[in-house]
Write an enzyme that holds these catalytic residues in place. Structure first.
Site, short mmCIF file in Angstrom:
data_model
loop_
_atom_site.label_atom_id
_atom_site.label_comp_id
_atom_site.label_asym_id
_atom_site.label_seq_id
_atom_site.Cartn_x
_atom_site.Cartn_y
_atom_site.Cartn_z
CG ASN A 10 -2.19 -3.88 -9.16
OD1 ASN A 10 -3.31 -4.07 -9.64
ND2 ASN A 10 -1.97 -3.90 -7.85
CE LYS A 12 -2.51 -0.43 -6.70
NZ LYS A 12 -2.02 0.30 -5.54
CG HIS A 95 -1.80 -5.47 -3.89
ND1 HIS A 95 -2.25 -4.45 -3.10
CD2 HIS A 95 -0.91 -4.91 -4.76
CE1 HIS A 95 -1.67 -3.32 -3.49
NE2 HIS A 95 -0.85 -3.58 -4.49
CD GLU A 97 -4.16 -1.37 -3.09
OE1 GLU A 97 -4.68 -1.87 -4.11
OE2 GLU A 97 -3.31 -0.45 -3.14
CD GLU A 167 3.19 -3.68 -4.67
OE1 GLU A 167 3.34 -3.10 -5.75
OE2 GLU A 167 2.08 -3.95 -4.19
N GLY A 173 0.83 4.29 -3.46
CA GLY A 173 -0.14 5.35 -3.73
C GLY A 173 0.11 6.63 -2.96
CB SER A 213 5.28 5.94 -5.16
OG SER A 213 4.14 6.07 -4.34
O1 LIG Z 1 0.35 -1.20 -5.18
C1 LIG Z 1 1.09 -0.94 -6.12
C2 LIG Z 1 1.26 -1.89 -7.23
O2 LIG Z 1 0.74 -3.13 -6.89
C3 LIG Z 1 1.81 0.34 -6.20
O3 LIG Z 1 0.90 1.34 -6.47
P1 LIG Z 1 1.45 2.81 -6.82
O4 LIG Z 1 2.46 2.62 -7.91
O5 LIG Z 1 0.23 3.56 -7.26
O6 LIG Z 1 2.06 3.34 -5.57
#
Ligand SMILES: O=C(CO)COP(=O)(O)O
Length: 249
Positions: A10, A12, A95, A97, A167, A173, A213
């Site tokens: 992903n 982002k 997601h 976010e 997640e 992150g 992560s």
């Molecule tokens: O949100 C994520 C994947 O959709 C995970 O992000 P990270 O791997 O950067 O923690």
């Protein structure tokens, strides 16, 4: 039958179209795999150049979001037909976010999941708890609600083909990967929820990823768990490490 692993990046809100093509060129040889499905979920504007760049490889292209209407006066949104025409096979929906910054709810996620199926796009539906919810001991209640509402009116045959990404928000992150036990426990709980809503065969078929992560060090143990069928990878999907995550064995 054993479920096939699926490792999705992903991206982002990272990489301009030209940067995206350069990254694909760099990662292409590293993510070659015969036994893992590999998906690059990229920003909308990168989809067309990335779809072109991955031609002839094992990489499939995914979107990070999609609207639930067919077309019309929805300024700024992207329709499922646009994604299909551009070569998209998967779409990340719900997601954390998007839930946090763009007011997505279990109900809007459900509308998007149904719409994706109508157009033959495979949803990667995300769920996951906050740190506060984990500390209060309500993780599984919260996730069961996300999953049940997200899957309303989705048929068993559709559910069998989709992907759910677990997640935990506190692991995204932050560099703080959930422990293997924590990740397996929730993924197994999600599978049990699917068995309740549908049946055992659907629960056995659906693929459940862990995200938060994930890196080249943590992936092998996570992906070896009985209920973890791969990962949804953020930061590490933008680096050569992604090749090591895909080829985790
Ligand atoms: O949100 C994520 C994947 O959709 C995970 O992000 P990270 O791997 O950067 O923690």
């Amino acid at each position: 039958m054993a479920r096939r692993k699926i490792v999705a990046g992903n991206w982002k809100m990272n990489k301009t179209p030209s940067e995206a093509v350069a990254l694909v060129e760099e990662l292409k040889p590293l993510v070659a795999s015969d036994d893992v499905d590999v998906v690059f979920c990229v920003p909308a504007i990168d989809i067309i150049p990335v779809a072109e760049a991955v031609k002839g490889t094992n990489i499939q292209v995914g979107a990070e979001n999609m609207y639930f209407e067919e077309k019309g006066a929805y300024t700024g949104e992207i329709s499922p037909a646009m994604l299909v025409d551009a070569g998209v096979k998967y779409v990340v929906l719900g997601h954390s976010e998007r839930r946090e910054y763009f007011a997505e709810t279990n109900e809007t996620v459900n509308k998007k999941v149904l719409k994706a199926f109508e157009h033959g796009i495979t949803p990667i539906m995300c769920c996951g708890e906050t740190l506060e919810q984990r500390e209060q001991g309500v993780t599984m209640d919260f996730i069961r609600q996300q999953v049940k509402v997200g899957l309303q009116n989705v048929t068993a045959d559709q559910a069998k083909t989709m992907v759910i990404a677990y997640e935990p928000i506190w692991a995204i992150g932050t560099g703080k990967t959930a422990t293997t036990e924590q990740a397996q426990e929730v993924c197994s709980g999600i599978r049990a929820c699917i068995a309740e809503v549908y049946d055992e065969a659907t629960a056995e078929a659906i693929r459940i990823q862990y995200g938060g992560s994930v890196n080249a060090t943590t992936a092998p143990e996570l992906f070896a768990q009985p209920d973890i069928d791969g990962g949804l990878v953020g930061g590490a999907a933008l680096k050569p490490d992604f090749g090591k995550i895909v080829n985790y064995k």
